[in-house]
Scaffold this motif. Structure first.
Motif, PDB file in Angstrom:
ATOM      1  N   THR A 173      11.968  -6.063   6.987  1.00 51.82           N
ATOM      2  CA  THR A 173      12.696  -4.854   7.365  1.00 51.82           C
ATOM      3  C   THR A 173      12.309  -3.683   6.458  1.00 51.82           C
ATOM      4  N   LEU A 174      12.180  -3.940   5.161  1.00 50.45           N
ATOM      5  CA  LEU A 174      11.777  -2.880   4.238  1.00 50.45           C
ATOM      6  C   LEU A 174      10.396  -2.347   4.592  1.00 50.45           C
ATOM      7  N   ALA A 175       9.460  -3.233   4.887  1.00 52.72           N
ATOM      8  CA  ALA A 175       8.111  -2.788   5.239  1.00 52.72           C
ATOM      9  C   ALA A 175       8.137  -1.909   6.482  1.00 52.72           C
ATOM     10  N   GLN A 176       8.945  -2.307   7.462  1.00 56.29           N
ATOM     11  CA  GLN A 176       9.037  -1.526   8.701  1.00 56.29           C
ATOM     12  C   GLN A 176       9.679  -0.166   8.434  1.00 56.29           C
ATOM     13  N   ALA A 177      10.777  -0.146   7.663  1.00 51.95           N
ATOM     14  CA  ALA A 177      11.475   1.106   7.389  1.00 51.95           C
ATOM     15  C   ALA A 177      10.612   2.079   6.594  1.00 51.95           C
ATOM     16  N   ARG A 178       9.730   1.553   5.780  1.00 54.27           N
ATOM     17  CA  ARG A 178       8.913   2.382   4.904  1.00 54.27           C
ATOM     18  C   ARG A 178       7.543   2.691   5.498  1.00 54.27           C
ATOM     19  N   GLY A 179       7.159   1.962   6.546  1.00 54.09           N
ATOM     20  CA  GLY A 179       5.818   2.107   7.088  1.00 54.09           C
ATOM     21  C   GLY A 179       4.762   1.512   6.184  1.00 54.09           C
ATOM     22  N   ASP A 180       5.130   0.460   5.438  1.00 58.73           N
ATOM     23  CA  ASP A 180       4.224  -0.163   4.481  1.00 58.73           C
ATOM     24  C   ASP A 180       3.510  -1.368   5.094  1.00 58.73           C
TER      25      ASP A 180
END
Length: 282
Positions: free
Chosen positions: A255-262
């Motif tokens: 979820t963090l990767a998706q929210a950050r575009g990472d």
């Protein structure tokens, strides 16, 4: 407390990460799992190391014993803000005074595999006005202990954003400050980041009603970002309400990767590096 059902195993991560904050001392009355089993399941999901937090005297003693037994685990000890208030007010089930309880925590904190003081801080949700002074005293005592031992501190902040900033600003921060289970919006995130602090995101960042948390996560520099479970609580969506465990970090990181575009792989590598920088080698 979560129900007796455990969240199912998540898809493994492409690179290993650390669960920055978990409570494996909490016993599950239904369908219990051993610490060794939980650590194996975490490693299968790519969560190869954990920071076990003992936040009362009994849990701190359990933590010290467990980190000697399990190489994947280092520890943190403290009096949780609510427990600190109960000790000070004479209502804690242990019967220990605040002074006795804190002295035991300070002794346990000297174990070489205790790598952080926490969780300490302020909780305006469960402790009323009668405990505020005691919580703030305990918070300052834990900050001083972290400075004395040259350890980072993990801060518990529930409904107390401004007061947390006030107490730390009026004191002297330890060498590193981690906002455990970050619960603020983008504005509060900037206040913490401006002070050089780390933000640790739990399963709450996956909740549908938490766009502000995802906004805060998106603006956090990668070298100041951590992830945690706060297990057995705060199980990430879509298994909210089930028992949480370190393996579920894998869901939160996605979820963090998706929210950050990472890129997921790169994000895992950076989260692991941040953890090693803070806590040292396992």
């Amino acid at each position: 407390m979560p129900s007796g059902e455990w969240a199912p195993a998540p898809e493994p991560l492409p690179a290993p990460v650390v669960d920055n904050h978990t409570h494996l001392d909490w016993e599950q009355a239904e369908n219990p799992r051993t610490t060794a089993q939980l650590l194996r399941e975490a490693a299968d999901a790519g969560v190869t190391k954990v920071v076990q937090i003992g936040c009362d005297v009994g849990a701190a003693r359990w933590t010290v014993a467990a980190i000697d037994e399990h190489p994947a685990m280092v520890g943190g000890v403290a009096l949780h803000p609510n427990d600190a208030a109960r000790h000070a007010l004479g209502t804690h089930a242990s019967g220990l005074t605040y002074e006795d309880a804190f002295a035991q925590i300070a002794e346990l904190a000297r174990h070489p595999r205790i790598r952080v003081i926490g969780e300490t801080g302020l909780d305006r949700f469960r402790t009323g006005s009668e405990g505020i002074e005691a919580q703030e005293r305990a918070f300052r005592d834990h900050l001083a202990l972290a400075r004395e031992l040259d350890l980072p501190v993990q801060i518990h902040d529930r409904d107390a954003h401004a007061d947390v900033l006030r107490v730390v600003d009026a004191d002297t921060a330890p060498r590193a400050v981690i906002m455990h289970c970050f619960s603020g919006d983008a504005g509060f995130a900037r206040e913490c980041l401006d002070r050089g602090w780390y933000l640790s995101f739990a399963g709450t960042v996956t909740f549908k009603n938490a766009p502000g948390l995802r906004e805060a996560a998106a603006l956090t520099p990668r070298d100041r970002l951590l992830v945690e479970t706060d297990a057995p609580f705060l199980t990430p969506h879509p298994h909210r309400g089930a028992v949480n465990a370190p393996a579920q970090v894998a869901t939160t990181v996605r979820t963090l990767a998706q929210a950050r575009g990472d890129d997921l792989d790169a994000l895992c590598v950076d989260i692991a590096a941040n953890s090693e920088s803070l806590y040292g080698p396992w």
